[in-house]
Design a protein around this motif. Structure first.
Motif, PDB file in Angstrom:
ATOM      1  N   MET A 278       0.828  -1.208   0.000  1.00 26.62           N
ATOM      2  CA  MET A 278       0.000   0.000   0.000  1.00 26.62           C
ATOM      3  C   MET A 278       0.862   1.258   0.000  1.00 26.62           C
ATOM      4  O   MET A 278       0.517   2.259  -0.635  1.00 26.62           O
ATOM      5  N   ALA A 279       1.986   1.219   0.718  1.00 25.36           N
ATOM      6  CA  ALA A 279       2.846   2.405   0.789  1.00 25.36           C
ATOM      7  C   ALA A 279       3.457   2.742  -0.559  1.00 25.36           C
ATOM      8  O   ALA A 279       3.601   3.924  -0.911  1.00 25.36           O
ATOM      9  N   ASN A 280       3.819   1.724  -1.339  1.00 24.64           N
ATOM     10  CA  ASN A 280       4.497   1.974  -2.612  1.00 24.64           C
ATOM     11  C   ASN A 280       3.539   2.059  -3.791  1.00 24.64           C
ATOM     12  O   ASN A 280       3.958   2.448  -4.887  1.00 24.64           O
ATOM     13  N   LEU A 343       1.116   5.816   6.774  1.00 28.59           N
ATOM     14  CA  LEU A 343       0.168   5.403   5.733  1.00 28.59           C
ATOM     15  C   LEU A 343      -0.995   6.387   5.630  1.00 28.59           C
ATOM     16  O   LEU A 343      -1.439   6.724   4.523  1.00 28.59           O
ATOM     17  N   SER A 344      -1.491   6.874   6.762  1.00 27.16           N
ATOM     18  CA  SER A 344      -2.577   7.861   6.743  1.00 27.16           C
ATOM     19  C   SER A 344      -2.107   9.178   6.131  1.00 27.16           C
ATOM     20  O   SER A 344      -2.827   9.796   5.329  1.00 27.16           O
ATOM     21  N   MET A 345      -0.901   9.604   6.488  1.00 27.92           N
ATOM     22  CA  MET A 345      -0.350  10.836   5.923  1.00 27.92           C
ATOM     23  C   MET A 345      -0.204  10.738   4.404  1.00 27.92           C
ATOM     24  O   MET A 345      -0.514  11.679   3.672  1.00 27.92           O
ATOM     25  N   GLU A 346       0.217   9.575   3.950  1.00 27.66           N
ATOM     26  CA  GLU A 346       0.391   9.361   2.510  1.00 27.66           C
ATOM     27  C   GLU A 346      -0.949   9.456   1.780  1.00 27.66           C
ATOM     28  O   GLU A 346      -1.055  10.079   0.713  1.00 27.66           O
ATOM     29  N   ALA A 367       5.903  15.952  -1.012  1.00 25.87           N
ATOM     30  CA  ALA A 367       6.850  15.841   0.098  1.00 25.87           C
ATOM     31  C   ALA A 367       6.256  15.022   1.240  1.00 25.87           C
ATOM     32  O   ALA A 367       6.938  14.182   1.851  1.00 25.87           O
ATOM     33  N   PHE A 368       4.973  15.232   1.535  1.00 21.42           N
ATOM     34  CA  PHE A 368       4.324  14.457   2.592  1.00 21.42           C
ATOM     35  C   PHE A 368       4.173  12.991   2.183  1.00 21.42           C
ATOM     36  O   PHE A 368       4.238  12.094   3.030  1.00 21.42           O
ATOM     37  N   VAL A 369       3.965  12.734   0.884  1.00 22.78           N
ATOM     38  CA  VAL A 369       3.896  11.347   0.412  1.00 22.78           C
ATOM     39  C   VAL A 369       5.212  10.634   0.680  1.00 22.78           C
ATOM     40  O   VAL A 369       5.244   9.514   1.229  1.00 22.78           O
ATOM     41  N   CYS A 370       6.333  11.255   0.317  1.00 22.56           N
ATOM     42  CA  CYS A 370       7.644  10.629   0.519  1.00 22.56           C
ATOM     43  C   CYS A 370       7.989  10.524   2.000  1.00 22.56           C
ATOM     44  O   CYS A 370       8.611   9.544   2.433  1.00 22.56           O
ATOM     45  N   PHE A 371       7.566  11.506   2.797  1.00 29.69           N
ATOM     46  CA  PHE A 371       7.796  11.441   4.240  1.00 29.69           C
ATOM     47  C   PHE A 371       7.029  10.261   4.848  1.00 29.69           C
ATOM     48  O   PHE A 371       7.555   9.520   5.683  1.00 29.69           O
ATOM     49  N   GLY A 372       5.781  10.072   4.408  1.00 34.51           N
ATOM     50  CA  GLY A 372       4.993   8.951   4.904  1.00 34.51           C
ATOM     51  C   GLY A 372       5.573   7.606   4.500  1.00 34.51           C
ATOM     52  O   GLY A 372       5.583   6.655   5.295  1.00 34.51           O
ATOM     53  N   ASN A 431      -6.414   9.428  -7.416  1.00 36.47           N
ATOM     54  CA  ASN A 431      -5.936   9.865  -6.104  1.00 36.47           C
ATOM     55  C   ASN A 431      -6.959   9.599  -5.011  1.00 36.47           C
ATOM     56  O   ASN A 431      -6.589   9.311  -3.868  1.00 36.47           O
ATOM     57  N   ILE A 432      -8.229   9.678  -5.339  1.00 37.41           N
ATOM     58  CA  ILE A 432      -9.261   9.350  -4.354  1.00 37.41           C
ATOM     59  C   ILE A 432      -9.180   7.862  -3.994  1.00 37.41           C
ATOM     60  O   ILE A 432      -9.334   7.478  -2.828  1.00 37.41           O
ATOM     61  N   ILE A 433      -8.925   7.014  -4.984  1.00 32.91           N
ATOM     62  CA  ILE A 433      -8.779   5.575  -4.720  1.00 32.91           C
ATOM     63  C   ILE A 433      -7.565   5.319  -3.823  1.00 32.91           C
ATOM     64  O   ILE A 433      -7.625   4.509  -2.888  1.00 32.91           O
ATOM     65  N   ILE A 434      -6.447   6.000  -4.081  1.00 33.86           N
ATOM     66  CA  ILE A 434      -5.267   5.855  -3.219  1.00 33.86           C
ATOM     67  C   ILE A 434      -5.607   6.274  -1.799  1.00 33.86           C
ATOM     68  O   ILE A 434      -5.236   5.597  -0.820  1.00 33.86           O
ATOM     69  N   PHE A 435      -6.335   7.389  -1.650  1.00 33.25           N
ATOM     70  CA  PHE A 435      -6.723   7.883  -0.324  1.00 33.25           C
ATOM     71  C   PHE A 435      -7.585   6.859   0.419  1.00 33.25           C
ATOM     72  O   PHE A 435      -7.329   6.537   1.589  1.00 33.25           O
TER      73      PHE A 435
END
Length: 537
Positions: A278-280, A343-346, A367-372, A431-435
């Motif tokens: 899920m993260a990647n 994962l939530s931040m991403e 940036a927040f995606v990569c941080f997560g 992006n909604i699906i990723i969220f």
């Protein structure tokens, strides 16, 4: 005597002896292992991303596709001398099956890596970590050299697939080698965090590296450079080969690792694997689609700026690795919470991406995606090693093959699924699906809260001695029991010079019970006058 080394003016034999003495120290061995594995992971991810700016243009230049001219019309011009010139204007060239062939070429490495990983994990568990890593790096050297010299689509596809075969061995054995050499959990977290930083750096530096060298020196140069670095890294592995690995027991016999199918059935390992996927998935979905979306929403953006849009988020990723290592050191029992926050931040950051209107606004959610992602990877990869140590056998090939399969699944099928979603529903829906998927999976990580309650293979039954070492309690029937309860005794290590009597420990024979240091010590029910130095006893 050897030859005199220029510049430093030292004898070569003396330098060789000093280097050998330096490498024999355990801490220096660990540093070398970390450097070698980090370079291997850097190379693997550079090979994955370096073709992005090169291959699409190269395949057009070698006329790989059938083409058709769409939408052209003729215009006639009369020159001053009465000559008429007819030119075709407007329209475009349609390259047939370009996206399909590019998709197979990009995905072939990850697809083969998925199929090879179960076998690579099995082999690594049985022959050790160093030899498979040398095999993987040498395979990457040959495949990258073939890719550099190949001039047809078939040769490039074969070389790209062969890179996946080499990566399955190099990546898995590299991560397993770090877990094997860095046994303390905080130390292991820091080492894996550094390796993950090199993975991200390879993904981000490869496109500009390939683009610049391709424009200046042609296609072979960037791939030949990477191939020879692979070969040098394979040679460097010979410096850290350790025949006395943790994969052997006290009698020198090799410990059999837990089969991969049984590791998959462990709910904790399955939960970690799902979280890594899920993260990647977010990166695998966004990387092939965000460029087209920027061209539609931000048409005034220069081409060079579109190409480096992922470079600024690299620094938050490194910051995330550093923060996670510090948090794991301060709160070792809350690994699951760190991964859940990441994962939530991403997911929330991906939800915000379609609503940005400028490059500066876009960089913030990326940036927040990569941080997560850094929070998730840096917390869960050491946890996989901890789970194997406490719930299975401390052989790490199969468990890190599972981690590599998780990454490969995301990057093999992510671009295909993302392209279909964007074509049918649009970039915002993607992006909604990723969220939704990230936020939906985050509560599953709550299951990992019990991971650190396991202190031994059977989930308990270990007691610390005075020197801090975990030893197994004596569970033999009627052995050291008072009133039906097992008595726990803390022994003094200096008892009658017991630390020197290893031969008696090896000769101890307790029926139906494994020999341990505690079991072989004198017990209360032994008769008076018991002498451990007397072999008759």
């Amino acid at each position: 005597m050897g030859f005199n080394v220029p510049v430093i003016n030292r004898d070569s034999e003396i330098l060789k002896q000093e280097a050998k003495k330096w490498l024999e120290q355990q801490e220096n061995q660990k540093k070398c292992v970390l450097v070698i594995v980090s370079i291997a992971l850097l190379l693997d991810n550079m090979l994955y991303m370096v073709i992005v700016p090169i291959i699409p243009k190269y395949l057009r230049d070698i006329h790989n596709y059938e083409v058709s001219f769409e939408g052209y019309h003729n215009e006639t011009h009369r020159l001053a001398n009465g000559t008429y010139i007819v030119t075709a204007v407007g329209g475009h060239i349609d390259y047939h099956d370009e996206e399909l062939e590019l998709g197979w070429l990009f995905a072939s490495k990850a697809l083969l890596q998925i199929f090879v990983n179960p076998f690579s994990g099995y082999i690594i568990d049985r022959v050790g970590y160093e030899i498979p890593m040398i095999l993987g790096l040498c395979t990457m050297f040959f495949s990258t050299a073939i890719f550099a010299l190949g001039k047809s689509y078939g040769v490039l596809l074969f070389a790209r697939s062969l890179q996946g075969f080499g990566s399955a061995f190099a990546d898995t054995s590299g991560l397993a080698m770090i877990a094997d050499r860095f046994t303390e959990e905080n130390e292991r977290s820091a080492a894996l965090g550094i390796a993950l930083a090199f993975i991200s750096f390879g993904c981000l530096v490869a496109p500009p590296f390939g683009s610049v060298l391709y424009s200046l020196a042609g296609k072979p140069v960037p791939f030949l450079i990477l191939s020879f670095v692979c070969l040098a890294d394979a040679i460097a592995v010979f410096m850290v080969i350790n025949p006395h690995r943790r994969g052997t027991d006290s009698h020198g016999e090799r410990v059999q690792g837990t089969p991969m199918w049984r590791l998959f059935m462990d709910p904790f390992i399955a939960c970690c694997s799902g979280a890594l996927i899920m993260a990647n998935v977010s990166l695998a979905f966004l990387e092939p689609t965000i460029t087209t979306w920027m061209a539609e929403v931000m048409p005034e953006t220069p081409g060079w700026l579109v190409g480096v849009i992922w470079l600024p988020p690299f620094f938050p990723h490194v910051l995330g690795v550093y923060v996670t290592v510090k948090l794991l050191k301060s709160f070792p029992g809350y690994t699951w919470a760190i991964a859940m926050i990441g994962l939530s931040m991403e997911g929330i950051a991906c939800f915000a991406i379609p609503y940005t209107n400028s490059v500066l606004q876009l960089i913030i959610p990326l940036a927040f995606v990569c941080f997560g992602i850094a929070l998730i990877d840096t917390s869960l990869l050491p946890m996989l090693g901890h789970l194997v140590d406490t719930r299975h056998v401390s052989v790490y090939g199969s468990v890190y093959a599972i981690a590599d399969i998780s990454y490969s699944l995301a990057y093999a099928f992510g671009p295909i699924i993302a392209g279909w979603i964007v074509t049918n529903w649009g970039f915002k829906a993607l992006n909604i699906i990723i969220f939704i998927t990230n936020i939906g999976y985050a509560p599953v990580l709550f299951l990992l809260r019990k991971v650190h309650s396991y202190d031994s293979l059977n989930g308990g039954g270990a007691a610390p001695t005075q020197n801090g070492e975990m030893t197994q309690l004596n569970n033999a029937p009627g052995y050291s029991q008072v009133g039906g309860k097992t008595e726990t005794t803390v022994f003094n290590d200096s008892y009658q010079g017991w630390e020197d009597q290893q031969s008696y420990q090896n000769s101890a024979n307790i029926p139906n019970h494994a020999v341990s240091f505690q079991d072989s010590r004198p017990q209360a029910e032994f008769p008076a006058g018991y002498d451990p130095l007397n072999p008759q006893w």
